[in-house]
Enzyme design. Structure first.
Site, PDB file in Angstrom:
ATOM      1  N   HIS A   1       0.804  -1.222   0.000  1.00 51.38           N
ATOM      2  CA  HIS A   1       0.000   0.000   0.000  1.00 51.38           C
ATOM      3  C   HIS A   1       0.838   1.275   0.000  1.00 51.38           C
ATOM      4  O   HIS A   1       0.316   2.383  -0.123  1.00 51.38           O
ATOM      5  CB  HIS A   1      -0.919  -0.017   1.233  1.00 51.38           C
ATOM      6  CG  HIS A   1      -2.124   0.829   1.102  1.00 51.38           C
ATOM      7  ND1 HIS A   1      -2.456   1.796   2.017  1.00 51.38           N
ATOM      8  CD2 HIS A   1      -3.081   0.880   0.147  1.00 51.38           C
ATOM      9  CE1 HIS A   1      -3.568   2.402   1.645  1.00 51.38           C
ATOM     10  NE2 HIS A   1      -3.970   1.866   0.520  1.00 51.38           N
TER      11      HIS A   1
ATOM     12  N   LYS B   1      -4.598  10.305   4.172  1.00 48.59           N
ATOM     13  CA  LYS B   1      -4.684   9.761   5.520  1.00 48.59           C
ATOM     14  C   LYS B   1      -3.777  10.588   6.420  1.00 48.59           C
ATOM     15  O   LYS B   1      -2.591  10.755   6.120  1.00 48.59           O
ATOM     16  CB  LYS B   1      -4.245   8.299   5.585  1.00 48.59           C
ATOM     17  CG  LYS B   1      -5.121   7.358   4.778  1.00 48.59           C
ATOM     18  CD  LYS B   1      -4.597   7.199   3.382  1.00 48.59           C
ATOM     19  CE  LYS B   1      -5.322   6.070   2.666  1.00 48.59           C
ATOM     20  NZ  LYS B   1      -5.724   6.412   1.307  1.00 48.59           N
TER      21      LYS B   1
ATOM     22  N   LYS C   1       3.038   4.372  -1.100  1.00 48.21           N
ATOM     23  CA  LYS C   1       2.981   5.239  -2.282  1.00 48.21           C
ATOM     24  C   LYS C   1       4.167   6.205  -2.212  1.00 48.21           C
ATOM     25  O   LYS C   1       4.159   7.159  -1.448  1.00 48.21           O
ATOM     26  CB  LYS C   1       1.640   5.973  -2.327  1.00 48.21           C
ATOM     27  CG  LYS C   1       0.463   4.995  -2.498  1.00 48.21           C
ATOM     28  CD  LYS C   1      -0.878   5.641  -2.274  1.00 48.21           C
ATOM     29  CE  LYS C   1      -1.983   4.626  -2.528  1.00 48.21           C
ATOM     30  NZ  LYS C   1      -1.959   3.499  -1.574  1.00 48.21           N
TER      31      LYS C   1
ATOM     32  N   HIS D   1      -8.849  10.909   0.055  1.00 51.14           N
ATOM     33  CA  HIS D   1      -8.111   9.657  -0.010  1.00 51.14           C
ATOM     34  C   HIS D   1      -6.816   9.814   0.780  1.00 51.14           C
ATOM     35  O   HIS D   1      -6.068   8.873   0.972  1.00 51.14           O
ATOM     36  CB  HIS D   1      -7.826   9.277  -1.469  1.00 51.14           C
ATOM     37  CG  HIS D   1      -7.318   7.883  -1.647  1.00 51.14           C
ATOM     38  ND1 HIS D   1      -5.988   7.603  -1.857  1.00 51.14           N
ATOM     39  CD2 HIS D   1      -7.956   6.689  -1.614  1.00 51.14           C
ATOM     40  CE1 HIS D   1      -5.831   6.289  -1.981  1.00 51.14           C
ATOM     41  NE2 HIS D   1      -7.001   5.714  -1.825  1.00 51.14           N
TER      42      HIS D   1
END
Length: 609
Positions: free
Chosen positions: A261, A494, A263, A492
């Site tokens: 996950h 966090k 990025k 989107h």
């Protein structure tokens, strides 16, 4: 107030229920997605998950609102069938990926490998005609990117000492995009003369990604680090096959329900090196009308030849921590990137790296990752604040895992203990009276968003998980971002932080890929002696001490894009503080149930089937 009146009435058959460990599992779609939206087919195809697939389907084939046809909600039986037909909780921003039933155990352990392409037996059959065009001839969305007419130097340095940005959003006032970045800005020649790059991500559209690079950089070596398996991996190979400069590196996911996950971009230039840690998938929709976060490093110069040891290290140990993170992949190609980092001067970095990597960690190893890493950093590099027990914690995310039967199972025990740590002089314990504010969009937030209901495809909170933790919803707060002009751009991003009681200060701020789940942050096992993490995650932590502040806190910037009338050390929190708690009629967005009683901003309903 009853749970039914506050949270809605949800009905699923017993066959839809799973074990607690699997509640927030992400089931990637084994078919690729041909995207279309805004009346134009993009022709892009990439492995995706069911939630995002449904969102794109509803964007391409909307169900128009009709009082006559849909006078009531779709029946519970329909909801049951929807779940049984495979539309479980799955999305690129989700944190867990179940192993297919019946999959041999040996297939679950896939070592990291640098993959050589072989010509696929059959090219994907449902690409649109536009896909036949050479990349350079394809129509592209036009975003205003960095140019000589823009003070790029001020954008990257003088005007933003934190180097924290949000992405540009189509459809909002231009003033709210003046200090924001698109991926084409990040890859612009103005930021450096590219030699090669590495892209770490979860959901990747290779063809779209190549088009984001300037024409002169599109054939430069590109490494894509991913976590795809089986059919999805084959789809990614098919995407990458036409591009001779593209190599793939598969991250090992030895623990079930884990995802890659992280990025991140590593950009090697003739002039030096840049690191970008962000929250966006490498697909068009994530850079269009969503709220996303980016940390963009300084341009790191190359060290003099022959320099060894800890040269080029920052006060935050960012260099060694980044190299350690790369080495966990056990990949020869990523070892080469670690060597490249070693050759550069990262001493100007002012953020701390906070990552998660899959594994079961004991002893000192468990403090290197996940929420115990956050706890260690806050203990060592922050100071106690007077009346700190009244300082709440905020978590803001786009996906939610299983928290257990009540708050004591994880959220208000080990996770809260990490979040409320401040300094080492006072023993910090998780205290129930320290408020926890969790920011997650309501149904109305999604309905009234720029994208409408399809935005909910990127917010994969499932009915199966939600119905087992109704207690969690009392912590929920609405999404609102007037400060950045992004109230209608669904998050989107966090983020996690520790604000003061009046929300004018923050003791720290974290932007990360990690959602609210044990898979991302880790969960203690064996009486607290072992930390188990399922997924790869990465973020950066901002602490006042690293920015020369001895107060123990940052002031919060009143308007994210305001002028120079605020101190340069005021932190640009991208959403509104204090957050507003859910009202009695507010419900959290749940992606796999229908919404037919009110139309969205495009006059459509949400029917996830």
């Amino acid at each position: 107030m009853s749970q039914e009146s506050e949270h809605g009435k949800w009905t699923v058959s017993s066959s839809d229920e799973s074990t607690e460990e699997n509640d927030d599992a992400e089931k990637p779609s084994t078919s690729s997605l041909s995207l279309s939206g805004h009346g134009k087919t993009s022709g892009s195809q990439y492995p995706c998950s069911e939630g995002r697939k449904v969102g794109q389907k509803r964007k391409a084939s909307p169900v128009k609102f009709s009082d006559k046809i849909f006078s009531t909600e779709i029946s519970p039986a329909k909801i049951q069938r929807t779940s049984q037909e495979g539309l479980g909780w799955c999305l690129s921003s989700s944190d867990e990926e179940p192993v297919s039933e019946g999959q041999p155990k040996h297939a679950q352990k896939e070592a990291v490998k640098e993959e050589k392409f072989s010509a696929p037996k059959k090219q994907p059959s449902h690409r649109c005609e536009d896909n036949e065009l050479p990349v350079s001839q394809k129509p592209e969305k036009h975003y205003k990117v960095a140019s000589e007419g823009q003070d790029t130097w001020d954008l990257l340095n003088g005007g933003n000492p934190f180097r924290f940005f949000v992405t540009k959003v189509k459809g909002i006032k231009s003033k709210y995009n003046s200090g924001a970045l698109h991926i084409k800005d990040i890859l612009s020649p103005l930021f450096g003369t590219l030699v090669s790059s590495a892209q770490f991500n979860y959901c990747i559209d290779v063809e779209w990604l190549i088009r984001q690079y300037p024409q002169e950089f599109r054939k430069k070596p590109l490494l894509i680090v991913h976590g795809e398996k089986r059919e999805s991996k084959a789809e990614l190979h098919a995407q990458a096959h036409p591009y001779e400069n593209v190599r793939l590196c598969q991250a090992k996911l030895d623990i079930a329900f884990g995802t890659h996950h992280t990025k991140m971009m590593l950009l090697l230039y003739e002039e030096g090196l840049r690191v970008v840690i962000h929250t966006s998938n490498l697909i068009d929709a994530d850079w269009d009308q969503k709220t996303q976060g980016i940390w963009l490093s300084p341009l790191y110069p190359r060290l003099p030849h022959g320099t060894t040891g800890s040269a080029g290290e920052s006060v935050t140990n960012f260099k060694s921590d980044l190299m350690l993170y790369l080495m966990t992949y056990n990949s020869p190609t990523l070892k080469e990137w670690a060597d490249i980092i070693q050759e550069h001067d990262l001493s100007e970095t002012r953020v701390y790296l906070l990552g998660s990597t899959p594994g079961r960690y004991q002893g000192n190893q468990k403090e290197k990752w996940g929420h115990l890493r956050l706890r260690k950093l806050l203990k060592e590099y922050t100071s106690p604040i007077p009346a700190q027990e009244s300082w709440p914690v905020i978590g803001q995310f786009s996906s939610i895992g299983s928290m257990g039967a009540d708050q004591s199972k994880w959220l208000c025990s080990e996770f809260q203990e990490s979040l409320v740590t401040l300094g080492s002089s006072v023993k910090t314990l998780a205290k129930p009276d320290i408020p926890i504010h969790l920011i997650y969009p309501t149904v109305d937030n999604v309905r009234q968003s720029l994208e409408g209901y399809p935005a909910g495809g990127s917010l994969p909170y499932s009915i199966q998980t939600a119905q087992k933790q109704l207690w969690l919803h009392s912590y929920f707060h609405k999404w609102s971002a007037e400060t950045s002009g992004r109230s209608h751009a669904m998050p989107h991003i966090k983020t996690y932080m520790r604000p003061s009681p009046d929300f004018q200060k923050i003791a720290w701020f974290l932007v990360t890929s990690a959602n609210l789940s044990k898979a991302a942050w880790g969960a203690l096992e064996k009486n607290g002696t072992q930390l188990m993490i399922r997924s790869y995650e990465l973020g950066v932590l901002f602490l006042p001490s690293a920015f020369g502040l001895d107060t123990g806190y940052f002031h919060v910037k009143k308007k994210m894009f305001s002028g120079s009338n605020e101190p340069v050390t005021s932190f640009p929190v991208p959403y509104d503080l204090p957050p507003e708690q859910y009202g009695s009629k507010d419900r959290p967005w749940i992606w796999n149930i229908p919404y037919t009683k009110a139309p969205d901003t495009h006059g459509n309903m949400w029917v996830p089937s």
